[in-house]
Design an enzyme around this catalytic site. Structure first.
Site, PDB file in Angstrom:
ATOM      1  N   SER A 273       0.834  -1.197   0.000  1.00 35.65           N
ATOM      2  CA  SER A 273       0.000   0.000   0.000  1.00 35.65           C
ATOM      3  C   SER A 273       0.874   1.254   0.000  1.00 35.65           C
ATOM      4  O   SER A 273       1.737   1.391  -0.854  1.00 35.65           O
ATOM      5  CB  SER A 273      -0.950  -0.044   1.205  1.00 35.65           C
ATOM      6  OG  SER A 273      -1.975   0.913   1.082  1.00 35.65           O
ATOM      7  N   LYS A 277       4.407   2.227  -2.188  1.00 33.72           N
ATOM      8  CA  LYS A 277       4.869   3.449  -2.837  1.00 33.72           C
ATOM      9  C   LYS A 277       6.281   3.767  -2.335  1.00 33.72           C
ATOM     10  O   LYS A 277       7.169   4.161  -3.095  1.00 33.72           O
ATOM     11  CB  LYS A 277       3.938   4.612  -2.512  1.00 33.72           C
ATOM     12  CG  LYS A 277       2.455   4.392  -2.754  1.00 33.72           C
ATOM     13  CD  LYS A 277       1.636   5.612  -2.349  1.00 33.72           C
ATOM     14  CE  LYS A 277       0.186   5.292  -2.010  1.00 33.72           C
ATOM     15  NZ  LYS A 277      -0.571   4.653  -3.059  1.00 33.72           N
ATOM     16  N   TRP A 364      -9.540   0.249  -6.196  1.00 31.84           N
ATOM     17  CA  TRP A 364      -9.085   1.573  -5.753  1.00 31.84           C
ATOM     18  C   TRP A 364      -7.641   1.819  -6.181  1.00 31.84           C
ATOM     19  O   TRP A 364      -7.247   2.932  -6.511  1.00 31.84           O
ATOM     20  CB  TRP A 364      -9.222   1.645  -4.240  1.00 31.84           C
ATOM     21  CG  TRP A 364      -8.843   2.938  -3.579  1.00 31.84           C
ATOM     22  CD1 TRP A 364      -7.748   3.168  -2.795  1.00 31.84           C
ATOM     23  CD2 TRP A 364      -9.577   4.168  -3.574  1.00 31.84           C
ATOM     24  NE1 TRP A 364      -7.757   4.451  -2.320  1.00 31.84           N
ATOM     25  CE2 TRP A 364      -8.871   5.090  -2.790  1.00 31.84           C
ATOM     26  CE3 TRP A 364     -10.781   4.568  -4.173  1.00 31.84           C
ATOM     27  CZ2 TRP A 364      -9.300   6.404  -2.561  1.00 31.84           C
ATOM     28  CZ3 TRP A 364     -11.204   5.883  -3.957  1.00 31.84           C
ATOM     29  CH2 TRP A 364     -10.479   6.776  -3.167  1.00 31.84           C
ATOM     30  N   HIS A 419      -7.310  -5.835  -0.739  1.00 30.90           N
ATOM     31  CA  HIS A 419      -6.115  -5.037  -0.506  1.00 30.90           C
ATOM     32  C   HIS A 419      -5.406  -5.571   0.739  1.00 30.90           C
ATOM     33  O   HIS A 419      -5.823  -5.313   1.866  1.00 30.90           O
ATOM     34  CB  HIS A 419      -6.537  -3.578  -0.307  1.00 30.90           C
ATOM     35  CG  HIS A 419      -5.408  -2.606  -0.142  1.00 30.90           C
ATOM     36  ND1 HIS A 419      -4.642  -2.168  -1.197  1.00 30.90           N
ATOM     37  CD2 HIS A 419      -4.919  -1.971   0.960  1.00 30.90           C
ATOM     38  CE1 HIS A 419      -3.745  -1.304  -0.763  1.00 30.90           C
ATOM     39  NE2 HIS A 419      -3.890  -1.179   0.548  1.00 30.90           N
TER      40      HIS A 419
END
Length: 441
Positions: A273, A277, A364, A419
């Site tokens: 998540s 990044k 998402w 997720h």
């Protein structure tokens, strides 16, 4: 006595105030973000080509790519993640050691690494597992965790973080402080014993030790003590939290270069998540990481920003204004104006092994956009003499769920589910590491 003009002004002000009170919810509702998941509604966009310079010249040799790479790193610093300070000196201190962890399979250590040599330097705590059966320094996975080192395994001897934590509803926190009830609550995301059984070390750090994940004006964490090094950098280009977390990962690697149990030339950086990044930016900005893994990293990670599906730049900057540099706000609902997109971030990792993963129920994070980024980084990998995603040509479409692509230097899978960082994900990453991080005799 109040004049007629004053009464009229007061009445008008009163009516305007009432209008604001009653219309405010309507206005707020109208401004509420509504994510697009319809491919037919993606706005027109044109992706920048990593192999074309800002002047429009083609990059056709590895030598030219090195120059192009430097330019792209600079663009990502100034427009997305922010400029970070130069690497600071570190010192470290052993906090605890258990030579019989996991029933004798591993040595578990806690090591404090300090951002600077002064007595009051800010620190982060590394939780390190190394396999006892290793005949030499082992390859390792290093990654940040969300809730504290004590949450990845129920072992009561692992220290509970004293840093700020996000409050949760499972009794694992109390007023932004971690509690003993949180021991092992994130163990499903960190299969420590499986990693050790496969011959790898694991290093994890609570990301809040480096920088707390809330918009505090960068008064806490490493921004404060190290921020003065950026006095000559315009405010809009200074580092956000993702860059700070990546900076912490690089300082962890500095420490691992001194650790005889771990081969620092064979360290994979992993993140899920927002920490996915982070792992991508850490891998792009620090070429010492031998392999880079992005798990469900989405917007600002592996997903193409210009697709504007699911979470967008505008939405992420509104919800998490501290993650990126202030310049990034200029691309809210204006993605085409940004001089870079995320496939170029992935290209910066070339020619090192890269794995990008998505999940079917995580729209998402735009799984298709993550997959497209991986394919668009392929030409750079091939220019540098690797097989990219493997095979003579790129796949025509996304692979089916649970059908990983991992024959080449770039791996990808779409996992069934939500997720999360799951057992299936780790199985693919370990297989990928077996292929690319195994020490050549």
């Amino acid at each position: 006595m109040i004049s007629p003009l004053a009464r009229k002004s007061f009445s008008l002000l009163f009516l305007l105030t009432l209008s604001f009170v009653f219309l405010a919810p309507t206005i707020a509702e109208a401004q509420k973000f509504v994510a697009n998941y319809d491919e037919s509604k993606i706005p027109d966009y044109q992706l920048p080509d990593p192999l074309v310079t800002q002047a429009g010249e083609a990059v056709t040799t590895p030598e030219q790519w090195r120059e192009r790479r430097s330019v792209l790193v600079d663009l990502f610093e100034k427009h997305v993640y922010g400029v970070s300070p130069k690497p600071c000196p570190i010192r470290h201190s052993l906090v605890s050691c258990d030579e019989n962890a996991l029933g004798g399979k591993a040595v578990r250590r806690e090591v404090d690494v300090f951002f600077g040599e002064s007595d009051d330097a800010h620190s982060m705590r590394l939780l390190i597992y190394t396999p006892t059966k290793s005949t030499g320094a082992s390859a390792a996975f290093v990654g940040l965790n969300f809730q504290g080192n004590h949450t990845i395994d129920p072992d009561p001897s692992i220290s509970i973080t004293e840093s700020w934590v996000r409050d949760r509803r499972d009794d694992s926190t109390d007023g932004h402080r971690a509690t003993a009830a949180g021991r092992g609550v994130a163990a499903s995301r960190w299969p420590v014993e499986t990693i050790i059984d496969r011959g790898y070390s694991l290093v994890t750090i609570y990301y809040g030790d480096i920088d707390p994940d809330f918009d505090d004006g960068f008064q806490n964490g490493i921004h404060g003590p190290l921020g003065s090094q950026l006095d000559d950098v315009p405010q809009v280009h200074r580092w956000g939290s993702i860059a700070a977390w990546a900076y912490g990962l690089s300082r962890a690697l500095d420490y691992l270069e001194t650790d005889s149990a771990i081969d620092a030339t064979r360290v994979a950086v992993i993140g899920h998540s927002r920490l996915g990044k982070t792992s991508l930016w850490a891998g792009a900005s620090d070429p010492r990481f031998a392999m880079v893994i992005s798990n469900d990293s989405g917007c600002g990670g592996a997903a193409l920003s210009r697709r504007a599906i699911g979470e967008t730049i505008g939405r992420i900057n509104t919800s998490f204004p501290h993650w990126f540099c202030d310049q990034y706000v200029k691309y809210n609902e204006n993605e085409n104006a940004c001089p870079v997109d995320q496939h170029e971030l992935l290209a910066l990792i070339a020619p090192r092994p890269l794995y990008v993963a998505s999940a079917t129920e995580d729209q998402w994070a735009d799984p298709k956009g993550e997959f497209m980024s991986a394919t668009l980084a392929d030409p750079v990998y091939r220019l540098l003499g690797t097989d990219g995603m493997g095979g003579k040509s790129l796949p025509d479409e996304m692979p089916a769920a649970d059908q990983p692509i991992k024959s080449g230097r770039i791996g990808y899978h779409l996992r069934t589910g939500k997720h999360d960082l799951a057992k299936y994900d780790w199985e693919q990453y370990l297989d990928f590491a077996d292929k690319h991080l195994t020490k050549k005799e």
